[in-house]
Write an enzyme that holds these catalytic residues in place. Sequence first.
Site, PDB file in Angstrom:
ATOM      1  N   PHE A 162       0.841  -1.194   0.000  1.00 36.76           N
ATOM      2  CA  PHE A 162       0.000   0.000   0.000  1.00 36.76           C
ATOM      3  C   PHE A 162       0.876   1.244   0.000  1.00 36.76           C
ATOM      4  O   PHE A 162       2.069   1.195   0.316  1.00 36.76           O
ATOM      5  CB  PHE A 162      -0.940   0.009   1.214  1.00 36.76           C
ATOM      6  CG  PHE A 162      -0.228   0.049   2.541  1.00 36.76           C
ATOM      7  CD1 PHE A 162       0.035   1.253   3.175  1.00 36.76           C
ATOM      8  CD2 PHE A 162       0.186  -1.133   3.165  1.00 36.76           C
ATOM      9  CE1 PHE A 162       0.699   1.293   4.398  1.00 36.76           C
ATOM     10  CE2 PHE A 162       0.847  -1.110   4.388  1.00 36.76           C
ATOM     11  CZ  PHE A 162       1.098   0.113   5.007  1.00 36.76           C
ATOM     12  N   CYS A 163       0.273   2.365  -0.362  1.00 35.51           N
ATOM     13  CA  CYS A 163       0.949   3.663  -0.363  1.00 35.51           C
ATOM     14  C   CYS A 163      -0.111   4.743  -0.200  1.00 35.51           C
ATOM     15  O   CYS A 163      -1.280   4.434   0.038  1.00 35.51           O
ATOM     16  CB  CYS A 163       1.760   3.858  -1.645  1.00 35.51           C
ATOM     17  SG  CYS A 163       0.777   3.691  -3.148  1.00 35.51           S
ATOM     18  N   THR A 164       0.255   5.995  -0.332  1.00 35.36           N
ATOM     19  CA  THR A 164      -0.669   7.088  -0.033  1.00 35.36           C
ATOM     20  C   THR A 164      -1.885   7.100  -0.948  1.00 35.36           C
ATOM     21  O   THR A 164      -3.026   7.121  -0.485  1.00 35.36           O
ATOM     22  CB  THR A 164       0.048   8.444  -0.145  1.00 35.36           C
ATOM     23  OG1 THR A 164       1.229   8.416   0.649  1.00 35.36           O
ATOM     24  CG2 THR A 164      -0.860   9.569   0.342  1.00 35.36           C
ATOM     25  N   ILE A 208      -4.067   4.575   0.684  1.00 29.90           N
ATOM     26  CA  ILE A 208      -4.520   4.870   2.047  1.00 29.90           C
ATOM     27  C   ILE A 208      -5.655   5.881   2.034  1.00 29.90           C
ATOM     28  O   ILE A 208      -6.634   5.747   2.780  1.00 29.90           O
ATOM     29  CB  ILE A 208      -3.349   5.409   2.889  1.00 29.90           C
ATOM     30  CG1 ILE A 208      -2.224   4.381   2.978  1.00 29.90           C
ATOM     31  CG2 ILE A 208      -3.822   5.805   4.287  1.00 29.90           C
ATOM     32  CD1 ILE A 208      -0.891   4.982   3.396  1.00 29.90           C
TER      33      ILE A 208
END
Length: 313
Positions: A177-179, A206
């Site tokens: 996952f990432c922003t 996210i």
Amino acid sequence: MTQPIVVAALYKFVTLEDYVNLREPLLQAMVDNGIKGTLLIAEEGINGTVSGSREGIDGLLAWLRNDPRMVDIDHKESYCDEQPFYRTKVKLKKEIVTLGVEGVDPNKKVGTYVEPKDWNALISDPEVLLIDTRNDYEVSIGTFEGAIDPKTTSFREFPDYIKEHFDPAVHKKVAMFCTGGIRCEKASSYMLGEGFEEVYHLKGGILKYLEEVPQEETKWQGDCFVFDNRVTVRHDLSEGDYDQCHACRTPVSVEDRASEHYVAGISCPHCWDTLSEKTRRSAIDRQKQIELAKARNMPHPIGYNYKQASTEA
């Protein structure tokens, strides 16, 4: 009543062979719609975070989606009371998020997208290796329960970290996952190329998870770092309590700002004893410019350099 400013994080991996020629009309579309922020375009796609009025953001998205290649461009929205950007830019890049590995192309090979509503079930599986693909200063603010922190300072370090710590023959299921979804999407393409078979990534990142998953069901802990002057957002996507040190770019908490080593715009507990004299002088000069601009009720003339050069949503 003053309308809130809409902040839109957007990206799409799509082949744009004419990306150089797209720069000027895209910049004009941003100006025409009163948009601030930075968009990166490359042959592999488009990425960035922008802000403006509701009508302005809708106008820019309509302009982008008028191009058949970007009709389904991904975007996430949040809101703030003050303009988080000072300038309007379109930059030409080799990559819209820099991994630095030749041949990695999410337009040709990518992992399995996981909707926010299905994310909790996936990461609750004990056989799933959960990796946070963001940088160390972002992870320090907040992350998912049980996530591995690679402690990277840039996305370019991610491939070496994977090679040194994980084996496709052992780690059968990987979730990342990432922003906003872009880094983990590109990371999934890289890992598939390295032989990892089951690779998953959080669709919309996210920010989309925080938008769609109720707080009472969340597996997210802390705030989420964002690449604009808000610095962080809470689970409800409201602006967090963090500031950012202009000298070392590290997010600083309320507790950090109470430290004797914190001087607004000049130093913080994370860097006060490591700053070079050149950096310290530069920070002092920049802070004077900021305070002068505020006194004149003008935007800061050179902008806050909030690690935005990466714009790695």
